[in-house]
Scaffold this active site. Structure first.
Site, PDB file in Angstrom:
ATOM      1  N   LYS A 248      67.607  37.857  30.699  1.00 31.10           N
ATOM      2  CA  LYS A 248      67.672  39.204  31.283  1.00 31.10           C
ATOM      3  C   LYS A 248      66.821  39.236  32.541  1.00 31.10           C
ATOM      4  CE  LYS A 248      68.629  42.637  27.701  1.00 31.10           C
ATOM      5  NZ  LYS A 248      68.039  43.774  26.972  1.00 31.10           N
TER       6      LYS A 248
ATOM      7  N   HIS B  13      60.144  55.921  22.821  1.00 32.68           N
ATOM      8  CA  HIS B  13      59.482  54.810  22.119  1.00 32.68           C
ATOM      9  C   HIS B  13      58.139  55.273  21.539  1.00 32.68           C
ATOM     10  CE1 HIS B  13      61.753  52.090  25.131  1.00 32.68           C
ATOM     11  NE2 HIS B  13      62.257  51.802  23.947  1.00 32.68           N
TER      12      HIS B  13
ATOM     13  N   SER C 203      65.468  53.436  28.548  1.00 36.28           N
ATOM     14  CA  SER C 203      64.786  52.764  29.670  1.00 36.28           C
ATOM     15  C   SER C 203      65.762  52.574  30.830  1.00 36.28           C
ATOM     16  CB  SER C 203      64.248  51.407  29.223  1.00 36.28           C
ATOM     17  OG  SER C 203      63.355  51.566  28.158  1.00 36.28           O
TER      18      SER C 203
ATOM     19  N   ARG D 163      68.598  56.947  17.993  1.00 31.15           N
ATOM     20  CA  ARG D 163      68.694  58.182  18.766  1.00 31.15           C
ATOM     21  C   ARG D 163      69.946  58.956  18.376  1.00 31.15           C
ATOM     22  NH1 ARG D 163      68.083  54.950  24.236  1.00 31.15           N
ATOM     23  NH2 ARG D 163      69.522  53.752  22.943  1.00 31.15           N
TER      24      ARG D 163
HETATM   25  O1  PNS Z   1      64.939  47.327  23.164  1.00 29.86           O
HETATM   26  P1  PNS Z   1      66.113  46.466  22.822  1.00 29.86           P
HETATM   27  O2  PNS Z   1      66.537  45.667  24.041  1.00 29.86           O
HETATM   28  O3  PNS Z   1      67.243  47.223  22.195  1.00 29.86           O
HETATM   29  O4  PNS Z   1      65.574  45.409  21.724  1.00 29.86           O
HETATM   30  C1  PNS Z   1      66.426  44.406  21.228  1.00 29.86           C
HETATM   31  C2  PNS Z   1      65.642  43.337  20.450  1.00 29.86           C
HETATM   32  C3  PNS Z   1      64.486  42.804  21.259  1.00 29.86           C
HETATM   33  C4  PNS Z   1      65.075  43.968  19.178  1.00 29.86           C
HETATM   34  C5  PNS Z   1      66.635  42.201  20.070  1.00 29.86           C
HETATM   35  O5  PNS Z   1      67.332  41.818  21.210  1.00 29.86           O
HETATM   36  C6  PNS Z   1      65.957  40.990  19.465  1.00 29.86           C
HETATM   37  O6  PNS Z   1      65.446  41.048  18.378  1.00 29.86           O
HETATM   38  N1  PNS Z   1      65.965  39.860  20.206  1.00 29.86           N
HETATM   39  C7  PNS Z   1      65.327  38.643  19.805  1.00 29.86           C
HETATM   40  C8  PNS Z   1      66.356  37.560  19.490  1.00 29.86           C
HETATM   41  C9  PNS Z   1      66.926  37.724  18.107  1.00 29.86           C
HETATM   42  O7  PNS Z   1      66.231  37.696  17.111  1.00 29.86           O
HETATM   43  N2  PNS Z   1      68.259  37.930  18.075  1.00 29.86           N
HETATM   44  C10 PNS Z   1      68.988  38.125  16.843  1.00 29.86           C
HETATM   45  C11 PNS Z   1      68.956  39.580  16.422  1.00 29.86           C
HETATM   46  S1  PNS Z   1      70.043  39.835  15.088  1.00 29.86           S
END
Ligand code: PNS
Length: 166
Positions: free
Chosen positions: A44, A20, A131, A93
């Site tokens: 979560k 990150h 993570s 990645r």
């Molecule tokens: O680090 P991660 O868990 O891969 O991040 C995922 C994240 C936080 C970017 C994604 O889950 C997110 O944007 N969640 C917020 C809810 C949302 O907007 N969902 C629709 C995405 S298309």
């Protein structure tokens, strides 16, 4: 190359890894400012609270005014609009990331057509770092030095001492 404006780098960051950090550094070489946006997801069960995740990232960028750390709930695009940004940064990645990221980017574009997702490639040396694996390896006593910054190791040690590493 410098792009005007603010970029939002969203994620769970549970915890932040050197992968990150690599993406944030790359982002700072293109964008003048970046908001690291930590998702507060009540569904979560993260290891670290949003406050702990925020404190770790803030400690890492204490001397860098171009990095701001925020938390958000709900839709990412709403948060992006709220802070006045037009760009979402995501790190890639390997090809395995692509399908999920592609789907999210297109869905976010549908929800908010004037927000663009920009993908940055993490350094190869971090291509296998996540993570989830960091937590798993640490839990079973494996060596994760060099994969997370020292402040994260300290927070993980603290969890272990508190008996919170199930
Ligand atoms: O680090 P991660 O868990 O891969 O991040 C995922 C994240 C936080 C970017 C994604 O889950 C997110 O944007 N969640 C917020 C809810 C949302 O907007 N969902 C629709 C995405 S298309």
């Amino acid at each position: 190359m410098e792009v005007r404006g603010l970029a939002v780098y969203p994620g769970s960051f549970d915890p932040i890894t050197n992968g990150h950090l690599d993406i944030i550094q790359r982002c700072l070489s293109i964008f003048p400012r970046v908001v690291v946006a930590i998702l507060e997801n009540p569904e979560k069960a993260p290891l670290f609270s949003v406050e702990e995740r925020k404190a770790m990232i803030q400690a890492l960028f204490a001397g860098e005014p171009r990095v701001q750390v925020e938390t958000f709930r709900g839709l990412l695009v709403d948060f992006v609009r709220q802070v006045g940004a037009r760009v979402i940064i995501r790190g890639l990645r390997a090809m395995t990331d692509f399908e999920y990221e592609f789907q999210m980017a297109l869905m976010n574009r549908r929800l908010c057509p004037d927000v663009e997702t920009v993908f940055l490639m993490a350094a190869e040396s971090y291509s296998y770092v996540s993570s989830r694996l960091i937590k798993e390896i640490f839990r079973y006593g494996g060596d994760i030095s060099g994969l997370v910054p020292p402040v994260v190791l300290e927070y993980l040690d603290r969890k272990r001492r508190a008996g919170d590493l199930k």
